[in-house]
Design a protein around this motif. Sequence first.
Motif, PDB file in Angstrom:
ATOM      1  N   TYR A   1       0.784  -1.150  -0.035  1.00  0.00           N
ATOM      2  CA  TYR A   1      -0.020   0.023   0.054  1.00  0.00           C
ATOM      3  C   TYR A   1       0.771   1.371  -0.105  1.00  0.00           C
ATOM      4  O   TYR A   1       0.152   2.315   0.208  1.00  0.00           O
TER       5      TYR A   1
ATOM      6  N   TYR B   1      -0.262   2.619  -3.249  1.00  0.00           N
ATOM      7  CA  TYR B   1      -1.520   2.047  -3.843  1.00  0.00           C
ATOM      8  C   TYR B   1      -2.458   3.407  -4.122  1.00  0.00           C
ATOM      9  O   TYR B   1      -2.349   4.442  -3.050  1.00  0.00           O
TER      10      TYR B   1
ATOM     11  N   ASP C   1      -6.397  -6.729  -3.807  1.00  0.00           N
ATOM     12  CA  ASP C   1      -5.398  -5.350  -3.866  1.00  0.00           C
ATOM     13  C   ASP C   1      -4.147  -5.759  -4.459  1.00  0.00           C
ATOM     14  O   ASP C   1      -3.655  -5.026  -5.284  1.00  0.00           O
TER      15      ASP C   1
ATOM     16  N   SER D   1      -4.431  -5.852  -8.036  1.00  0.00           N
ATOM     17  CA  SER D   1      -4.273  -4.757  -8.818  1.00  0.00           C
ATOM     18  C   SER D   1      -2.877  -4.380  -8.785  1.00  0.00           C
ATOM     19  O   SER D   1      -2.404  -3.854  -9.898  1.00  0.00           O
ATOM     20  N   VAL D   2      -2.013  -4.579  -7.810  1.00  0.00           N
ATOM     21  CA  VAL D   2      -0.451  -4.197  -7.965  1.00  0.00           C
ATOM     22  C   VAL D   2       0.237  -5.103  -8.998  1.00  0.00           C
ATOM     23  O   VAL D   2       0.807  -4.501  -9.492  1.00  0.00           O
TER      24      VAL D   2
END
Length: 210
Positions: free
Chosen positions: A91, A94, A160, A163-164
């Motif tokens: 994050y 992010y 998440d 997505s990364v």
Amino acid sequence: MMRKEQFLKSIIEEIMGYSSDSSFPKISQFEIEYAGLDDEILDIYKKLGGIQESFPINYSWDIKYPDFIIELDEELHFNRYRLITLNSSIYNSYRYFSIGKYKEYCRLYENKCLSFGKYGNKWMSDSSEKFFLKSNDYGVLEGNGSSRWRQRAFNDFLKDVNSVIRNKPVIRVSIYDEYDGETIGSILNRRDRKKTTDFVYSVLKEYKLR
């Protein structure tokens, strides 16, 4: 009564002009290892009370299109376990939701999560008990707490990570987020078509998706 997620989905489908049933497969173990994130994910899994040697990859999407995902996070997504995941290094850069706000929601609204999620399979399930510490009695957060809450937090984290690794937006919308002086939860509860449409357009514009 139409749920908040279903209402939001219907508005997004109107805007996009087609159904949100696109194929968007889960991240694979190979992709995770190739990206060098295996150790980081295993560390978060263990911090969440994971009891298996390897972490599970098992989640489903809310609203999915070929180029982006929108996840609507309601009461059950904000608690001490989700807060653990939000301290992950993934994050650090992010950009598809406010990490600071989400951490605040986890601290402020765990009591609401408890109100909605202290019973039945919202507290524990066969799957969550298999992969995480055995749950306490319903509603008892001290000690082992809820295996299902732990599992849900880990699944959100994996989304998440998706997505990364794939560099595709997994955009999170919280019911506690605000738009035009009102929470998203309130707007969706009221089935306000105009305000929801305006909000969705603002999100798509922000991330250059429309």
